[in-house]
Write an enzyme that holds these catalytic residues in place. Structure first.
Site, PDB file in Angstrom:
ATOM      1  N   SER A 125      -4.311  18.567 -25.055  1.00  0.00           N
ATOM      2  CA  SER A 125      -3.108  19.349 -24.762  1.00  0.00           C
ATOM      3  C   SER A 125      -2.277  19.568 -26.024  1.00  0.00           C
ATOM      4  O   SER A 125      -2.730  20.216 -26.954  1.00  0.00           O
ATOM      5  CB  SER A 125      -2.314  18.666 -23.646  1.00  0.00           C
ATOM      6  OG  SER A 125      -1.606  19.632 -22.891  1.00  0.00           O
ATOM      7  N   LYS A 177      20.818  28.558 -10.423  1.00  0.00           N
ATOM      8  CA  LYS A 177      21.485  27.603 -11.295  1.00  0.00           C
ATOM      9  C   LYS A 177      21.175  26.167 -10.828  1.00  0.00           C
ATOM     10  O   LYS A 177      21.254  25.854  -9.644  1.00  0.00           O
ATOM     11  CB  LYS A 177      22.995  27.834 -11.285  1.00  0.00           C
ATOM     12  CG  LYS A 177      23.776  26.910 -12.201  1.00  0.00           C
ATOM     13  CD  LYS A 177      23.424  27.162 -13.658  1.00  0.00           C
ATOM     14  CE  LYS A 177      24.208  26.249 -14.584  1.00  0.00           C
ATOM     15  NZ  LYS A 177      23.786  26.391 -15.990  1.00  0.00           N
TER      16      LYS A 177
END
Length: 315
Positions: A125, A177
Site C-alpha cells: 500500500s 457537515k
C-alpha cells in the site's frame, strides 16, 4: 538513641541509597542515548561526511507524521557526497498524505542520483507508493507487497448509545457537515460523498502505478485489485523488477551507474527513531506505573489521524 532506632535509621539510609542509585542509573542511560543520538553517523550523512557514500533511506513501520523526515531526505539531493541511495522499505503503509510526502522527496533525490528500492518483509500500500520513487525495485521472494488501494474507516456507536440511553444533539450548517460521525448512522448522501473522495484518491494511486511501472493491461488489472502478492508473484506481473536483497541492489548500482560495491553505506533514519523505542520502554513503564499512561505505538497513532489510509492490515 536505642538499638532499635539505630537499626531503623541504618535501614532507611540504605533504602534511600538504593533509590538514588536507581535514579542515577536511569539518568545515565538517558544521557548516553542522547549523546549517541547526537553523535550517530547517520547525522553526518546529510552534510558532514567527507567521503563519498551511499545513503540507505529506511522507511519502516507505519508511515505517519513524515514531514520532518521528508525534509531530511530532500537535503540528500543537494549533498554531493551522496553518490546513490537505497530505499529500504519495511512498511505496511500509512496515510496517503504522508506516503505522498515521502514519495515526492525521494523522487527529488532520484533526479540527481541513482536510486534503487530494496523491499524487506512488507512493502504494501503506502509502502509500495514509497517503493515506486526509485527507478528499480528489488523484492525478497517472500516479501508481502501490493495492496494497492485506499481505505477510510469510521466506527458507529449509535446502536450502543441507544442501548445505554445516551443521545447526542447536533446543530450543523449542512447535512454533510461532520460526516462521518461515530454517533450517527452514515447517511446515503454522506456515503456517496466519502466514496467519491476514496475513488479520487484511488485514481491518483492507480495513475502513479501506471506511470511508474508501465505494465500491460492484464497485469495492471491484476496488480491493482487491492490484493497482496509475494515478491515472486509481484515480479511476474511487473510490480517489482527483480528478486533479491541489498547485495543485488548494490550490484545493480555498480552495473548501471558505476557505483563502487565497496563504498560506505550510511543509514538515514526517521528523526528520533533509533532511541525512541528504548525511551518508550523506559518512560512508558514509568508513566504506566505512576500515572496509568502508556505512550502510543504507531498503530494507535495511525488510528488517531483523520483522513484516508493506504495501509495493509494496519488498523
Amino acid at each position: 538513641m536505642d538499638h532499635h532506632t539505630a537499626d531503623y535509621n541504618l535501614f532507611k539510609n540504605r533504602r534511600n541509597m538504593r533509590i538514588w542509585r536507581f535514579v542515577a542509573v536511569i539518568f545515565a542511560v538517558i544521557a548516553t542515548l542522547v549523546v549517541m543520538h547526537i553523535l550517530k553517523p547517520e547525522s553526518d550523512a546529510i552534510g558532514f561526511v567527507a567521503a563519498p557514500h551511499i545513503a540507505r533511506i529506511n522507511i519502516e513501520g507505519m508511515i505517519v507524521d513524515e514531514k520532518e523526515y521528508a525534509e531530511k531526505i530532500l537535503k540528500l539531493s543537494e549533498n554531493e557526497k551522496v553518490k546513490a541511495a537505497i530505499i529500504h522499505v519495511n512498511s505496511p503503509g500509512g496515510t496517503t498524505v504522508d506516503s505522498d510526502l515521502l514519495y515526492r522527496a525521494l523522487r527529488k533525490v532520484a533526479e540527481t542520483k541513482p536510486v534503487v528500492t530494496q523491499m524487506h518483509s512488507v512493502a504494501a500500500s503506502g509502502g509500495y507508493i514509497v517503493a515506486m520513487a526509485s527507478d528499480y525495485i528489488i523484492a525478497n521472494g517472500n516479501t508481502i507487497t501490493g495492496s494497492i488501494g485506499v481505505i477510510m474507516q469510521t466506527p458507529n456507536f449509535s446502536g450502543l448509545m441507544e442501548n445505554i440511553g445516551v443521545e447526542i444533539t447536533e446543530i450543523k450548517s449542512s447535512p454533510l457537515k461532520g460526516q462521518p460521525s461515530p454517533y450517527n448512522e452514515l447517511s446515503e448522501a454522506a456515503e456517496t460523498n466519502i466514496k467519491e473522495m476514496v475513488k479520487d484518491t484511488q485514481d491518483w494511486f492507480l495513475q502513479l502505478v501506471k506511470t511508474r511501472r508501465k505494465m500491460g493491461a492484464v497485469h495492471f488489472e491484476k496488480a491493482t485489485n487491492g490484493g497482496i502478492f509475494t515478491g515472486r508473484q509481484a515480479f511476474k506481473i511487473g510490480l517489482v523488477d527483480s528478486l533479491g536483497g541489498e547485495a543485488e541492489a548494490l550490484a545493480w548500482l555498480n552495473k548501471h551507474h558505476k557505483i563502487d560495491k565497496d563504498i560506505e553505506i550510511i543509514d538515514i533514519n526517521k528523526p528520533k527513531d533509533e532511541p525512541e523505542n528504548l525511551f518508550k520502554a523506559i518512560f512508558s513503564s514509568l508513566m504506566g506505573h505512576v500515572f496509568g499512561y502508556v505512550l502510543k505505538n504507531d498503530q494507535e497513532k495511525l488510528l488517531s489521524v483523520d483522513g484516508l489510509h493506504a495501509v495493509w492490515q494496519g488498523i
